[in-house]
Design a protein around this motif. Sequence first.
Motif, mmCIF file in Angstrom:
data_model
loop_
_atom_site.group_PDB
_atom_site.id
_atom_site.type_symbol
_atom_site.label_atom_id
_atom_site.label_comp_id
_atom_site.label_asym_id
_atom_site.label_seq_id
_atom_site.Cartn_x
_atom_site.Cartn_y
_atom_site.Cartn_z
ATOM 1 N N HIS A 134 0.765 -1.460 0.056
ATOM 2 C CA HIS A 134 0.000 0.078 0.088
ATOM 3 C C HIS A 134 0.773 1.061 0.057
ATOM 4 N N SER A 139 -2.255 7.706 -2.672
ATOM 5 C CA SER A 139 -3.689 8.004 -2.313
ATOM 6 C C SER A 139 -3.868 8.063 -0.604
ATOM 7 N N ASP A 141 -6.150 6.557 0.872
ATOM 8 C CA ASP A 141 -6.830 5.287 1.336
ATOM 9 C C ASP A 141 -5.628 4.483 1.517
ATOM 10 N N HIS A 142 -4.899 4.286 0.634
ATOM 11 C CA HIS A 142 -3.700 3.536 0.621
ATOM 12 C C HIS A 142 -2.858 3.681 1.816
ATOM 13 N N PHE A 144 -3.642 4.958 4.650
ATOM 14 C CA PHE A 144 -4.274 4.596 5.984
ATOM 15 C C PHE A 144 -4.347 3.290 5.908
ATOM 16 N N ARG A 145 -4.446 2.217 4.906
ATOM 17 C CA ARG A 145 -4.261 0.946 5.126
ATOM 18 C C ARG A 145 -2.538 0.410 5.632
#
Length: 353
Positions: A134, A139, A141-142, A144-145
């Motif tokens: 990730h 991004s 979202d990535h 965060f992951r």
Amino acid sequence: MSLPQDPPRSFFPFGNPFRMISPKGTKLSPKLVAVLGAFEETLEERLKKLIPKSKDEVVSLSWMTSAMQALCDSHNDIKTLMTDLKLPVTDWDEKWIDVYLDISLKLLDICNAFSSELSRLNQGQLLLRCTLHHIGSSSPDHLFRACSSLDGWRQHISSKNPRIEKCGSILDNNLVESSDIPKVKKSPEGTVLMQAIYGVKALTVFVCSVFVTAFSGSTKNLMDMDVADVYSWAPAFKGLQNLVNEEIRIRFSSGKFTVFNELEAIDLSVRELYPIVQGVVHTIEKESHAKTVERLGSVTENFSQGLDLLAKEVDGFFQVLLSGRDALLANLRSVTLGNDHILGAKSDAQVAN
């Protein structure tokens, strides 16, 4: 992993149960002296090879793999020695057989615990691979992951394995307390076998105590064995034990959360990367960011390969122990069947008379 400051403790607080157990007056033939000498020379060479060339090798997964290989080879040598000595099971003290079977069973339990811990560590490195997957994207979202995966790794790696926690009591309450093995009917061959087993058992307990210490993150299970100087392999054993145990205690006393070199390298990379994935630190230079990610990928791969190799050796040791038990039990069954046949023949003769 915890950071207890446990003081060094003697492996034998009430004397050495591995004391010389040769029956008084038992003399070995030149052939048996040569057989025992060759066995102990091989053991000494194995111990010397395990002495780290530098403190950086303590405790690495490669060193632990070599240590497990030494255990497999030494236990295999005991099986070969038993065959060469041609010491029949009928000459074995019944209590000794019970002790042997109990000890081997406890070692099988320890092997299973080691395998479970290696599997747990392997699951942890999967979280690091998720992070690396990730982190390549910008991004939110990535990122965060990636941050979530790093959090998961930190929690996972600091958790305890109950099976490892039980290994300490197995070492103390079973392997040590049962170390005073009975004599084998005062035979010269029995004397050779017992002295050989003494050396292999010393190596086994040392290696297992180091493994349990590394896996548990505590020095409370680290043992200092007082081996008698009468054995040719004693200097090599003491040199190995002193260097490894001292370095392990130094690392824990300095505040490190692990004695594993590979895990320490991962921890350093994670600390550098964590602020970046959290968005706390914005790396201006993309090259610097890439190097941090690349470094984590490299140490993670090294950790994964090391775990795989060590897991194979632990499984190999398990199989060696299992085959040794099976061989002894097969011999016992054949002796029992033979005795039953003799008793049956005697009974038939009595009926005929």
